[in-house]
Write a protein that holds these residues in place. Sequence first.
Motif, PDB file in Angstrom:
ATOM      1  N   ILE A 139      40.978  60.449  40.311  1.00 21.67           N
ATOM      2  CA  ILE A 139      41.197  59.334  41.400  1.00 21.67           C
ATOM      3  C   ILE A 139      41.498  58.051  40.741  1.00 21.67           C
ATOM      4  O   ILE A 139      42.466  57.280  41.195  1.00 21.67           O
ATOM      5  N   TYR A 140      40.764  57.577  39.972  1.00 25.22           N
ATOM      6  CA  TYR A 140      40.786  56.291  38.997  1.00 25.22           C
ATOM      7  C   TYR A 140      42.251  56.247  38.601  1.00 25.22           C
ATOM      8  O   TYR A 140      43.226  55.151  38.762  1.00 25.22           O
ATOM      9  N   ASP A 141      42.702  57.308  37.756  1.00 23.39           N
ATOM     10  CA  ASP A 141      43.939  57.190  36.960  1.00 23.39           C
ATOM     11  C   ASP A 141      44.897  57.032  37.889  1.00 23.39           C
ATOM     12  O   ASP A 141      46.083  56.218  37.695  1.00 23.39           O
ATOM     13  N   ARG A 155      35.449  36.672  22.006  1.00 23.33           N
ATOM     14  CA  ARG A 155      34.987  36.088  23.103  1.00 23.33           C
ATOM     15  C   ARG A 155      36.193  36.190  24.124  1.00 23.33           C
ATOM     16  O   ARG A 155      37.131  36.219  24.162  1.00 23.33           O
ATOM     17  N   ASN A 156      35.503  35.979  25.528  1.00 22.00           N
ATOM     18  CA  ASN A 156      36.287  36.186  26.695  1.00 22.00           C
ATOM     19  C   ASN A 156      37.086  34.727  26.895  1.00 22.00           C
ATOM     20  O   ASN A 156      36.569  33.659  26.245  1.00 22.00           O
ATOM     21  N   LYS A 157      38.084  34.607  27.570  1.00 16.64           N
ATOM     22  CA  LYS A 157      38.683  33.165  27.766  1.00 16.64           C
ATOM     23  C   LYS A 157      38.549  33.176  28.998  1.00 16.64           C
ATOM     24  O   LYS A 157      39.189  33.518  30.052  1.00 16.64           O
ATOM     25  N   ARG A 158      37.979  31.603  29.577  1.00 19.73           N
ATOM     26  CA  ARG A 158      37.679  31.340  30.659  1.00 19.73           C
ATOM     27  C   ARG A 158      38.035  29.771  30.896  1.00 19.73           C
ATOM     28  O   ARG A 158      37.783  29.160  29.820  1.00 19.73           O
ATOM     29  N   ARG A 161      30.585  36.754  25.188  1.00 22.42           N
ATOM     30  CA  ARG A 161      31.204  37.849  24.440  1.00 22.42           C
ATOM     31  C   ARG A 161      31.237  39.097  25.586  1.00 22.42           C
ATOM     32  O   ARG A 161      31.797  40.306  25.164  1.00 22.42           O
ATOM     33  N   GLN A 162      30.764  38.718  26.693  1.00 19.63           N
ATOM     34  CA  GLN A 162      30.950  39.952  27.602  1.00 19.63           C
ATOM     35  C   GLN A 162      32.206  40.250  28.025  1.00 19.63           C
ATOM     36  O   GLN A 162      32.627  39.139  28.562  1.00 19.63           O
ATOM     37  N   ARG A 163      33.066  41.183  27.796  1.00 19.85           N
ATOM     38  CA  ARG A 163      34.468  41.207  28.260  1.00 19.85           C
ATOM     39  C   ARG A 163      34.604  42.685  28.658  1.00 19.85           C
ATOM     40  O   ARG A 163      33.801  43.398  28.827  1.00 19.85           O
ATOM     41  N   ALA A 164      35.783  42.707  29.509  1.00 20.96           N
ATOM     42  CA  ALA A 164      36.289  44.224  30.177  1.00 20.96           C
ATOM     43  C   ALA A 164      36.660  44.812  28.877  1.00 20.96           C
ATOM     44  O   ALA A 164      37.529  44.930  28.340  1.00 20.96           O
ATOM     45  N   ILE A 165      35.892  45.856  28.563  1.00 18.13           N
ATOM     46  CA  ILE A 165      36.367  46.946  27.533  1.00 18.13           C
ATOM     47  C   ILE A 165      36.767  48.269  28.299  1.00 18.13           C
ATOM     48  O   ILE A 165      35.808  48.851  28.901  1.00 18.13           O
ATOM     49  N   ARG A 166      38.102  48.472  28.101  1.00 21.05           N
ATOM     50  CA  ARG A 166      38.311  49.730  28.790  1.00 21.05           C
ATOM     51  C   ARG A 166      38.667  50.878  27.746  1.00 21.05           C
ATOM     52  O   ARG A 166      39.003  51.960  28.106  1.00 21.05           O
ATOM     53  N   LYS A 167      38.891  50.418  26.374  1.00 21.14           N
ATOM     54  CA  LYS A 167      38.920  51.535  25.394  1.00 21.14           C
ATOM     55  C   LYS A 167      37.676  51.941  24.644  1.00 21.14           C
ATOM     56  O   LYS A 167      37.107  50.875  24.120  1.00 21.14           O
ATOM     57  N   SER A 224      31.889  48.035  28.552  1.00 22.19           N
ATOM     58  CA  SER A 224      32.114  48.581  29.827  1.00 22.19           C
ATOM     59  C   SER A 224      33.125  47.436  30.641  1.00 22.19           C
ATOM     60  O   SER A 224      33.466  46.671  30.067  1.00 22.19           O
ATOM     61  N   VAL A 225      33.168  48.066  31.646  1.00 22.18           N
ATOM     62  CA  VAL A 225      34.175  47.041  32.457  1.00 22.18           C
ATOM     63  C   VAL A 225      33.828  47.251  34.071  1.00 22.18           C
ATOM     64  O   VAL A 225      33.571  48.613  34.538  1.00 22.18           O
ATOM     65  N   LEU A 226      33.705  46.327  35.032  1.00 19.56           N
ATOM     66  CA  LEU A 226      33.388  46.529  36.471  1.00 19.56           C
ATOM     67  C   LEU A 226      34.723  46.922  36.964  1.00 19.56           C
ATOM     68  O   LEU A 226      35.813  46.327  36.695  1.00 19.56           O
ATOM     69  N   THR A 227      34.750  47.958  37.723  1.00 21.67           N
ATOM     70  CA  THR A 227      36.010  48.569  38.431  1.00 21.67           C
ATOM     71  C   THR A 227      35.450  48.834  39.916  1.00 21.67           C
ATOM     72  O   THR A 227      34.773  48.985  40.276  1.00 21.67           O
ATOM     73  N   THR A 228      36.646  48.308  40.478  1.00 19.34           N
ATOM     74  CA  THR A 228      36.548  48.647  41.937  1.00 19.34           C
ATOM     75  C   THR A 228      38.068  49.268  42.633  1.00 19.34           C
ATOM     76  O   THR A 228      38.172  49.550  43.836  1.00 19.34           O
ATOM     77  N   LEU A 229      39.002  49.560  41.736  1.00 22.86           N
ATOM     78  CA  LEU A 229      40.242  49.883  41.907  1.00 22.86           C
ATOM     79  C   LEU A 229      40.112  51.143  42.761  1.00 22.86           C
ATOM     80  O   LEU A 229      41.039  51.618  43.671  1.00 22.86           O
ATOM     81  N   TRP A 230      39.098  52.102  42.619  1.00 19.55           N
ATOM     82  CA  TRP A 230      38.943  53.386  42.923  1.00 19.55           C
ATOM     83  C   TRP A 230      38.872  53.168  44.763  1.00 19.55           C
ATOM     84  O   TRP A 230      38.901  54.084  45.239  1.00 19.55           O
TER      85      TRP A 230
HETATM   86  C1  FMN Z   1      35.343  42.457  41.491  1.00 20.85           C
HETATM   87  C2  FMN Z   1      35.943  42.853  40.089  1.00 20.85           C
HETATM   88  C3  FMN Z   1      36.861  44.112  40.233  1.00 20.85           C
HETATM   89  C4  FMN Z   1      37.522  44.621  38.948  1.00 20.85           C
HETATM   90  N1  FMN Z   1      38.049  45.775  39.018  1.00 20.85           N
HETATM   91  C5  FMN Z   1      38.874  46.103  37.983  1.00 20.85           C
HETATM   92  C6  FMN Z   1      39.279  47.654  38.120  1.00 20.85           C
HETATM   93  O1  FMN Z   1      39.348  48.329  39.126  1.00 20.85           O
HETATM   94  N2  FMN Z   1      39.700  48.075  36.831  1.00 20.85           N
HETATM   95  C7  FMN Z   1      39.587  47.290  35.604  1.00 20.85           C
HETATM   96  O2  FMN Z   1      40.085  47.779  34.674  1.00 20.85           O
HETATM   97  N3  FMN Z   1      39.010  46.105  35.423  1.00 20.85           N
HETATM   98  C8  FMN Z   1      38.532  45.484  36.702  1.00 20.85           C
HETATM   99  N4  FMN Z   1      37.679  44.380  36.670  1.00 20.85           N
HETATM  100  C9  FMN Z   1      37.822  43.627  35.453  1.00 20.85           C
HETATM  101  C10 FMN Z   1      38.618  42.370  35.452  1.00 20.85           C
HETATM  102  O3  FMN Z   1      40.019  42.659  34.981  1.00 20.85           O
HETATM  103  C11 FMN Z   1      38.236  41.455  34.000  1.00 20.85           C
HETATM  104  O4  FMN Z   1      36.539  41.222  34.183  1.00 20.85           O
HETATM  105  C12 FMN Z   1      38.987  40.233  34.114  1.00 20.85           C
HETATM  106  O5  FMN Z   1      40.311  40.708  33.561  1.00 20.85           O
HETATM  107  C13 FMN Z   1      38.351  39.643  32.758  1.00 20.85           C
HETATM  108  O6  FMN Z   1      38.527  40.078  31.475  1.00 20.85           O
HETATM  109  P1  FMN Z   1      37.880  39.733  30.257  1.00 20.85           P
HETATM  110  O7  FMN Z   1      36.298  39.864  30.457  1.00 20.85           O
HETATM  111  O8  FMN Z   1      38.111  40.804  29.086  1.00 20.85           O
HETATM  112  O9  FMN Z   1      38.343  38.268  29.774  1.00 20.85           O
HETATM  113  C14 FMN Z   1      37.233  43.624  37.852  1.00 20.85           C
HETATM  114  C15 FMN Z   1      36.471  42.555  37.644  1.00 20.85           C
HETATM  115  C16 FMN Z   1      36.140  42.160  38.898  1.00 20.85           C
HETATM  116  C17 FMN Z   1      34.950  40.952  38.998  1.00 20.85           C
END
Ligand code: FMN
Length: 190
Positions: free
Chosen positions: A66-68, A171-174, A12-18, A131-137
Amino acid sequence: MDFDAFRDLASRQRAIRKIDPERPVDDALIEQMLTVATFAPSGGNRQPFRFIVVHDPGVRAKLAEIYDEVANRRYGNAASRTSWSDVPVLIAVCSESRPGNTAGAALAQAGSIFPAVQNLLLAAQALGLGSVLTTLWKEREAEVNAALGLPGGAAVYAILPIGWPDRQYGRNKRQPFSEVTFRDRYGESW
Ligand SMILES: Cc1cc2nc3c(=O)[nH]c(=O)nc-3n(C[C@H](O)[C@H](O)[C@H](O)COP(=O)(O)O)c2cc1C
């Protein structure tokens, strides 16, 4: 511990952006997350991870700008994420030093930071936080470092916006593990 409960949490750990901009996150929850983060393994148990917990609206606004800019340029669709100005807390995960110049050193350093990041993500999920892991910045790293007051030797590896999710997520899709796992040699099926 019940393995099914752990597997359910991980699935259930997902990328939550909202994120709900109106609902603050108590420091006690952040401290619970950070405690779990520090349990992560690191090379030689050096524990090089450092965490900057950002509440300050001015710092969040700078990081949001910066991020936006990078995210909109790369992916557009700003509506699909809450601006970091409106996310209650950001956690920047840093190393306290830069790695040496070898490929092995860079790998060991990153490998000593990201397990702590994953622990943070799982802890957030366990507490009902998003939460969501971000590196785009990273392409505007110097400005991020300046906004965070980073000393010269340190580096930021991930920034995690933290808050209450806008809705319930599934759930996440993997891929099934058997599609990404080989037996004995690469390419030989499980
Ligand atoms: C190394 C890495 C960098 C990521 N960078 C970003 C980011 O900068 N911005 C963002 O919105 N999501 C980022 N993500 C999140 C991924 O897009 C997300 O984990 C993936 O699409 C799976 O999403 P889900 O868990 O909701 O299925 C990153 C994930 C990883 C592992």
